[in-house]
Scaffold this motif. Structure first.
Motif, PDB file in Angstrom:
ATOM      1  N   GLN A 182      39.121  48.898  53.166  1.00 29.18           N
ATOM      2  CA  GLN A 182      38.983  47.813  52.195  1.00 29.18           C
ATOM      3  C   GLN A 182      40.076  47.848  51.132  1.00 29.18           C
ATOM      4  O   GLN A 182      40.459  46.805  50.595  1.00 29.18           O
ATOM      5  CB  GLN A 182      37.607  47.886  51.541  1.00 29.18           C
ATOM      6  N   LYS A 183      40.595  49.023  50.833  1.00 22.85           N
ATOM      7  CA  LYS A 183      41.622  49.136  49.795  1.00 22.85           C
ATOM      8  C   LYS A 183      42.910  48.421  50.191  1.00 22.85           C
ATOM      9  O   LYS A 183      43.733  48.102  49.334  1.00 22.85           O
ATOM     10  CB  LYS A 183      41.923  50.606  49.504  1.00 22.85           C
ATOM     11  N   LYS A 184      43.096  48.180  51.485  1.00 25.62           N
ATOM     12  CA  LYS A 184      44.326  47.541  51.952  1.00 25.62           C
ATOM     13  C   LYS A 184      44.208  46.024  52.038  1.00 25.62           C
ATOM     14  O   LYS A 184      45.172  45.352  52.379  1.00 25.62           O
ATOM     15  CB  LYS A 184      44.713  48.107  53.320  1.00 25.62           C
ATOM     16  N   LEU A 185      43.027  45.479  51.731  1.00 26.15           N
ATOM     17  CA  LEU A 185      42.855  44.034  51.794  1.00 26.15           C
ATOM     18  C   LEU A 185      43.657  43.352  50.694  1.00 26.15           C
ATOM     19  O   LEU A 185      43.693  43.818  49.556  1.00 26.15           O
ATOM     20  CB  LEU A 185      41.380  43.658  51.645  1.00 26.15           C
ATOM     21  N   ARG A 186      44.279  42.241  51.053  1.00 31.76           N
ATOM     22  CA  ARG A 186      45.061  41.478  50.087  1.00 31.76           C
ATOM     23  C   ARG A 186      44.730  39.997  50.217  1.00 31.76           C
ATOM     24  O   ARG A 186      44.453  39.507  51.310  1.00 31.76           O
ATOM     25  CB  ARG A 186      46.554  41.671  50.318  1.00 31.76           C
ATOM     26  N   VAL A 187      44.776  39.310  49.097  1.00 22.42           N
ATOM     27  CA  VAL A 187      44.618  37.863  49.136  1.00 22.42           C
ATOM     28  C   VAL A 187      45.766  37.284  49.965  1.00 22.42           C
ATOM     29  O   VAL A 187      46.925  37.604  49.744  1.00 22.42           O
ATOM     30  CB  VAL A 187      44.612  37.278  47.713  1.00 22.42           C
ATOM     31  N   ASP A 189      45.718  37.638  53.361  1.00 22.87           N
ATOM     32  CA  ASP A 189      45.601  38.240  54.695  1.00 22.87           C
ATOM     33  C   ASP A 189      44.846  37.294  55.627  1.00 22.87           C
ATOM     34  O   ASP A 189      43.853  36.677  55.236  1.00 22.87           O
ATOM     35  CB  ASP A 189      44.844  39.571  54.633  1.00 22.87           C
ATOM     36  N   THR A 211      40.067  35.192  47.981  1.00 21.23           N
ATOM     37  CA  THR A 211      40.030  36.076  46.815  1.00 21.23           C
ATOM     38  C   THR A 211      39.152  37.272  47.154  1.00 21.23           C
ATOM     39  O   THR A 211      38.371  37.239  48.095  1.00 21.23           O
ATOM     40  CB  THR A 211      39.492  35.351  45.561  1.00 21.23           C
ATOM     41  N   ILE A 212      39.308  38.322  46.374  1.00 24.01           N
ATOM     42  CA  ILE A 212      38.548  39.559  46.557  1.00 24.01           C
ATOM     43  C   ILE A 212      37.776  39.841  45.273  1.00 24.01           C
ATOM     44  O   ILE A 212      38.273  39.601  44.176  1.00 24.01           O
ATOM     45  CB  ILE A 212      39.490  40.731  46.890  1.00 24.01           C
ATOM     46  N   THR A 227      36.645  33.422  51.640  1.00 17.83           N
ATOM     47  CA  THR A 227      37.571  33.063  52.713  1.00 17.83           C
ATOM     48  C   THR A 227      37.438  31.583  53.043  1.00 17.83           C
ATOM     49  O   THR A 227      36.399  30.971  52.799  1.00 17.83           O
ATOM     50  CB  THR A 227      37.294  33.895  53.983  1.00 17.83           C
ATOM     51  N   ASN A 242      39.994  41.595  60.569  1.00 13.47           N
ATOM     52  CA  ASN A 242      41.413  41.387  60.322  1.00 13.47           C
ATOM     53  C   ASN A 242      42.141  41.167  61.647  1.00 13.47           C
ATOM     54  O   ASN A 242      41.521  41.096  62.713  1.00 13.47           O
ATOM     55  CB  ASN A 242      42.005  42.550  59.518  1.00 13.47           C
TER      56      ASN A 242
END
Length: 395
Positions: A182-187, A189, A211-212, A227, A242
């Motif tokens: 989850q730390k690698k998720l970016r708006v 993606d 957005t996250i 999303t 993903n």
């Protein structure tokens, strides 16, 4: 004088001729000058270093079929059967009486009802993660696997606050989904929603992470991934993955055209889902720590004594008898630190206190009327809260 002018004109003509000749040579035989200088032992000019360019994103793949192939066998269809009791109304036979009085209650009647939803296989031991509203009050739950098998499911546990539930099926040869970081998720993606919309069986839609950390209910410790991947009725409990086919979130809510919205759906983040999953398997329910106060963003004013980019929260209300009240925390206090955790904002504090076990004692630090204060608090279990529900939008 004329002789000097003629000599100058003669030199100028040959200079122009020489430049034109050099241009033609350089055009058709590039690099010949460098080779001649190197031949006669003269220094060769090195080309200027190229300006470091910003790293370019890899090109988008022409197809996401590989990601779907990895994730789709882990997504199941859920059919929750329940018996619904409703009021029976008898209408008047006379048209005039019917227009005036409509009808009158004559008791209740029961009828079967089936809810459609989706789920995600998270363990080869048969655990399936889905939404609580898909299976709530069901007396029979059937799971349709990717390979066409049908398995009866039993409820392991449910958490209305996150709208998550865990089912258990007795089936072999299951393919658990892989979890994303989850730390690698970016708006921005790309994400794919896989599920059973409107009973149409395995369906894949594509969008991006809009957005996250979106909060939908004030005071709730839970947040969502927003999303624009199409999420429809029946997608609830399905997978948001993903482009590597890894689980990013559990699809749960949509805001539809009834709210003049389009392309706004929500998924429970994978970290939240994983933590709830562990607790439901272990105990059948979820326990969260609770401080017993409501918070808002810190108001930044010239006389607040805080920097312009102030972190922390301002206490707006304290519940009587709560840990915050017993510790002496008051409305308008600014909370900056809880234990070793620096508080960023209200959502951050709600998530952090919920992650702690009831009975945990720690120090809360902050400002009261501009002066520092420190108090000890012992958290208790968070009271049951109403589950997140949008009238137009449980999918």
């Amino acid at each position: 004088m004329k002789h000097a002018a003629g000599l100058l004109a003669f030199v100028a003509r040959f200079a122009v001729l020489g430049l034109a000749l050099a241009f033609v040579i350089g055009l058709f035989w590039p690099g010949v000058g460098s080779r001649l200088r190197a031949h006669f032992g003269m220094p060769v000019a090195q080309p200027a270093a190229a300006t470091a360019a910003a790293p370019e994103a890899p090109p988008a793949p022409a197809s996401y079929a590989d990601a779907v192939a990895r994730a789709e066998p882990s997504v199941v269809n859920i059919y929750a059967n329940k018996v619904v009791t409703e009021q029976a109304v008898r209408m008047y036979s006379d048209p005039l009486m019917q227009r005036l009085f409509g009808g009158h209650l004559v008791g209740t009647y029961q009828h079967p009802e089936q809810s459609l939803g989706s789920g995600v296989i998270v363990s080869d031991k048969g655990y399936v993660l889905t939404n609580n509203h898909v299976i709530a009050n069901a007396n029979d739950i059937q799971v349709l696997l990717y390979d066409g098998r049908v398995a009866k499911a039993t409820l392991v546990g449910a958490d209305p606050e996150t709208d998550l539930a865990v089912l258990k099926i007795n089936a072999g040869n299951l393919q658990p989904i892989r979890m994303a970081d989850q730390k690698k998720l970016r708006v921005g993606d790309v994400v794919l929603a896989i599920g059973n919309p409107l009973g149409l069986n395995q369906t894949v839609t594509m969008g991006i992470i809009s957005t996250i950390g979106r909060q939908l209910v004030s005071g709730s410790p839970e947040d969502f991934i927003q999303t624009d991947a199409a999420i429809n009725l029946g997608n609830s409990g399905g997978a948001l993955v993903n482009t590597r086919g890894e689980l990013v979130g559990i699809n749960t809510l949509l805001i539809g055209k009834a709210a003049d919205a389009e392309g706004i759906g929500f998924a429970i983040p994978v970290n939240t889902a994983t933590e709830v999953l562990k607790q439901l398997i272990a105990t059948g329910h979820v326990v969260r720590g609770w401080l017993g106060a409501d918070y808002a963003f810190v108001p930044v004013a010239a006389d607040s004594g805080l920097p312009a980019a102030a972190r922390g929260v301002q206490v707006t209300d304290v519940y009587p008898g709560s840990p915050a009240a017993l510790a002496g925390i008051q409305p308008h206090d600014i909370l900056l630190r809880m234990g070793t955790h620096g508080i960023l904002d209200p959502a951050d504090l709600r998530r952090y206190e919920a992650s702690l076990k009831p009975g945990t004692t720690l120090e809360v630090s902050g400002l009261r009327n501009g002066s520092p204060f420190h108090v000890k608090v012992t958290l208790i279990a968070r009271p049951a809260q109403a589950s997140v529900s949008l009238q137009q939008g449980q999918s």
